[in-house]
Design an enzyme around this catalytic site. Structure first.
Site, short mmCIF file in Angstrom:
data_model
loop_
_atom_site.label_atom_id
_atom_site.label_comp_id
_atom_site.label_asym_id
_atom_site.label_seq_id
_atom_site.Cartn_x
_atom_site.Cartn_y
_atom_site.Cartn_z
N GLU A 54 0.84 -1.20 0.00
CA GLU A 54 0.00 0.00 0.00
C GLU A 54 0.88 1.26 0.00
O GLU A 54 1.88 1.31 0.69
CB GLU A 54 -0.88 -0.03 1.25
N LYS A 121 -9.69 2.75 -2.44
CA LYS A 121 -9.94 2.10 -1.16
C LYS A 121 -11.29 2.52 -0.57
O LYS A 121 -11.55 3.71 -0.37
CB LYS A 121 -8.81 2.44 -0.19
N CYS A 155 -5.46 -3.19 2.21
CA CYS A 155 -5.24 -3.20 3.66
C CYS A 155 -6.50 -3.45 4.49
O CYS A 155 -6.96 -4.58 4.60
CB CYS A 155 -4.54 -1.89 4.07
#
Length: 272
Positions: A54, A121, A155
């Protein structure tokens, strides 16, 4: 698209890897230089799909987030050139500027150098105040590549099984996760990677960063997991390349043996 209708992987045996980097906070071109070298080294080992952590170009330096996002178009050009030169599919997240907002976006580069997917995200880690600095994505992403259909997560998304199941139902064959997951919760990371693989009967590749940023240490432990939940390869806590070979027939056989997707009763769940 129903999961049973998804296309088979292009290659029966596919060499894949996670480039577990110590991402230097704010040091963009140093990170880019290192990543370029590692793409070439992994290509020499036959790797055809490589995932980066990330925010692999810069990490989370909130005070410089907009400035760092301005460099992303130039970083992306390099990323695309590496994919084209090495005939490799590349995945990794970078800060993306869009108007006044910055998104944590994972890009998928095919072996031709073309950007074939971009995922923003969705789940922002409020514990670390991500929602105060990043815009929130709204759409799940599965993209077709020369190595198969990839589902993309970043994540904190790993903690939300609904998203992984959506990707599986949309035909993902390999779930690709870029992360900077801390050492303090690395056991959660390892357990969740195996869970997402087993419950969705698909390959999962989780590429985590390592090293230290202020008082936070990232835990490494990048892993590649089979559809049966077997750990195919796993990194330790330092910088390294985690590589293995995927056999697509394993996924097909396991889904036939235990037909979880055929036995689902979506009406009873009232969620997905």
């Amino acid at each position: 698209m129903n999961v049973q209708d998804s296309k088979a992987l292009t290659m029966k045996e596919l060499v894949v890897g996670c480039s577990q980097l110590d991402v230097l906070p704010g040091n963009i071109w140093k990170n880019v230089e290192k990543a370029e070298r590692l793409v070439s080294e992994n290509a020499e080992k036959g790797c055809r799909l490589l995932i980066f952590p990330e925010m692999w170009s810069c990490s989370f330096v909130y005070s410089r987030l907009r400035e760092m996002a301005e460099t992303t178009p130039h970083v992306l050009e390099r990323f695309q050139e590496w994919g084209r030169r090495n005939e490799m599919v590349l995945v990794g997240s970078l800060p993306e500027r869009d108007g006044d907002a910055v998104f944590n976006s994972s890009y998928v580069i095919d072996r031709t150098g073309e950007i074939v997917g971009k995922y923003r995200k969705i789940h922002l880690f409020s514990y670390n105040r991500e929602h105060e600095y990043f815009g929130r994505g709204e759409k799940s992403v599965v993209c077709s590549t020369s190595v198969g259909r990839l589902g993309i997560m970043i994540c904190y998304d790993l903690r939300f099984p609904e998203l992984a199941r959506r990707l599986a139902l949309d035909g993902a064959e390999i779930l690709c996760i870029s992360a900077l997951w801390p050492t303090t919760r690395i056991n959660h990371w390892s357990l969740l990677l195996r869970s997402r693989a087993l419950e969705n009967q698909m390959f999962v590749m989780g590429c985590n960063g390592c090293g230290k940023e202020q008082n936070l240490r990232y835990g490494g432990a990048s892993a590649i997991v089979s559809p049966t939940g077997e750990l195919l390869a796993e990194g330790k806590d330092g910088e390294e390349q985690v590589i293995t070979t995927l056999d697509q027939d394993l996924m097909t056989a396991f889904r036939r043996q235990i037909p979880c997707f055929e036995d689902r009763l979506p009406g009873a769940y009232n969620i997905i």
